[in-house]
Design a protein around this motif. Structure first.
Motif, PDB file in Angstrom:
ATOM      1  N   HIS A 125       0.591  -1.219  -0.022  1.00  0.00           N
ATOM      2  CA  HIS A 125      -0.095   0.153   0.154  1.00  0.00           C
ATOM      3  C   HIS A 125       0.828   1.123   0.020  1.00  0.00           C
ATOM      4  O   HIS A 125       1.324   1.803   1.103  1.00  0.00           O
TER       5      HIS A 125
ATOM      6  N   HIS B 153       1.667   5.111  -2.518  1.00  0.00           N
ATOM      7  CA  HIS B 153       1.362   5.643  -3.279  1.00  0.00           C
ATOM      8  C   HIS B 153       2.347   6.923  -4.218  1.00  0.00           C
ATOM      9  O   HIS B 153       2.212   8.082  -3.973  1.00  0.00           O
TER      10      HIS B 153
ATOM     11  N   LYS C  74      -9.272   0.199  -7.383  1.00  0.00           N
ATOM     12  CA  LYS C  74      -9.134   0.805  -5.797  1.00  0.00           C
ATOM     13  C   LYS C  74     -10.293   1.616  -5.850  1.00  0.00           C
ATOM     14  O   LYS C  74     -10.382   2.676  -6.483  1.00  0.00           O
TER      15      LYS C  74
ATOM     16  N   HIS D  30      -7.034  -0.300   5.032  1.00  0.00           N
ATOM     17  CA  HIS D  30      -7.142   0.315   6.423  1.00  0.00           C
ATOM     18  C   HIS D  30      -7.878  -0.552   7.449  1.00  0.00           C
ATOM     19  O   HIS D  30      -7.477  -1.167   8.397  1.00  0.00           O
TER      20      HIS D  30
ATOM     21  N   ASP E 235       1.472   3.304   3.164  1.00  0.00           N
ATOM     22  CA  ASP E 235       0.326   4.479   2.804  1.00  0.00           C
ATOM     23  C   ASP E 235       1.193   5.751   3.226  1.00  0.00           C
ATOM     24  O   ASP E 235       0.455   6.853   3.653  1.00  0.00           O
TER      25      ASP E 235
HETATM   26 ZN   LIG Z   1      -3.655   4.855   0.596  1.00  0.00          ZN
END
Ligand SMILES: [Zn+2]
Length: 353
Positions: free
Chosen positions: A55, A57, A151, A205, A276
């Motif tokens: 996870h 980005h 997603k 999450h 994340d």
């Molecule tokens: Zn994320």
């Protein structure tokens, strides 16, 4: 000819490999390890098939700043230099440019296309904004145009309704029918429950996860990516806020996270490490959080390495596998801090360091 020798995880077995055109070949060179043409790039220590962050980005750190291909390359390089040789990007502001998969210097990237956001959920203009009526078609498009994943933002504000369960179920069915997989952002009780009931492939999450749903997740193979690092990093800021429904729900959700992560692992749910957060290349810290939650060190390291690789369809350190590996002087399950000091990184058969 490059040669590797070390104790392979998770098998805990000493193996010798030759690197042949980016591929591992089991067994040493015919003339023995001291042969003239053999270069021992790793001779002893512990070997992982690389770390994995499922996870992350890369390419955008701030919704106000446009997606930047230079930043994408830098952040993927940060991952690689930390020994993270495979990543999954569950949503980005732009689809991954083609050079990402072609560049031998960069980790292997499994992308999920652009974040799919319905009205009122997510930051407007950051991902791909679609109406609820358009969502199913858009999800199939993103999954088909990327690495098979899409997603979906399954909820957003803590006190606003989540994406309706029938719609999310239709998304999952359509994407599965097209051969793809669905990652769902979920951070509210309703959103997280809907993600499980809709049959999502991964909960991103998964705050407020109801433990009663864990057996269902284990049976369906729904993975749990709790992103503990980013929650932990935001906790003090959240506590400092004026009390209010959003803050209080967030804090209540965080309070249950570590217990839920341990219970998920114990119920047989695949728990995976995702950060994340920035800077990139910090998945070793997420592994430490998984240990703090109560996962055995072996399972926590697997969540950040071989278990995640298998989940992404990538092999471990076996004959015929891609020559992706990271070497450490000592056993990283004994002391996770050793993950911050790889002695050797090999990606696609090339020595990175
Ligand atoms: Zn994320």
């Amino acid at each position: 000819m490059l040669c590797i020798r070390g104790i392979v995880l998770p098998e805990r077995e000493e193996r010798v490999f030759l690197i042949d055109g980016g591929v591992l070949r089991a067994g040493g060179p015919p003339g023995g390890l001291s042969g003239r043409d053999v270069e021992m790039v790793v001779d002893g220590g512990w070997l992982l098939p690389g770390l994995v962050d499922v996870h992350t980005h890369p390419g955008t750190t701030d919704p106000r700043v446009p997606f930047d291909e230079g930043m994408l390359r830098r952040q993927l390089t940060e991952h690689r230099d930390a020994g993270v040789l495979a990543v999954r990007t569950p949503g980005t502001a732009r689809r991954m440019p083609g050079w990402v998969t072609d560049d031998p210097e960069l980790p292997r990237v499994t992308s999920a296309g652009r974040w799919l956001a319905t009205p009122g959920r997510f930051i407007p203009g950051f991902g791909r904004d679609v109406s609820e009526a358009e969502l199913v078609r858009a999800a199939v498009e993103e999954a088909t145009a990327s690495s098979g994943w899409c997603k979906v933002i399954g909820d957003w504000a803590a006190d606003e309704p989540a994406l309706p369960l029938p719609l999310l179920t239709s998304v999952v069915e359509a994407v599965h029918a097209a051969g793809g997989k669905v990652a769902v952002h979920c951070q509210t009780a309703e959103g997280t429950r809907n993600a499980v009931l809709a049959g999502a492939d991964s909960l991103e999450h998964g705050m407020h996860l109801d433990p009663a749903l864990l057996d269902r997740m284990a049976a369906r193979g729904t993975a749990f990516v709790p992103t503990l690092s980013v929650f932990a990093a935001g906790m003090d800021r959240m506590r400092a806020r004026e009390p209010g429904v959003r803050r209080d729900l967030w804090l209540a959700g965080w309070d249950g996270m570590l217990d839920n992560v341990r219970a998920a692992h114990e119920a047989g749910v695949t728990v995976l490490a995702g950060t994340d957060s920035f800077p990139c290349g910090t998945v070793a810290g997420e592994m430490e959080w998984l240990v703090r939650a109560g996962l055995p060190a072996h399972a926590a390291l697997g969540a950040a390495s071989w278990t995640a690789r298998a989940w992404l369809g990538l092999p471990g350190l076996v004959d015929g596998a891609p020559a992706d590996l990271v070497a450490y002087a000592t056993d990283p399950t004994e002391d996770p801090a050793v993950l911050n000091h790889p002695s050797r990184i090999v990606l696609r058969g090339r020595v990175v360091r």
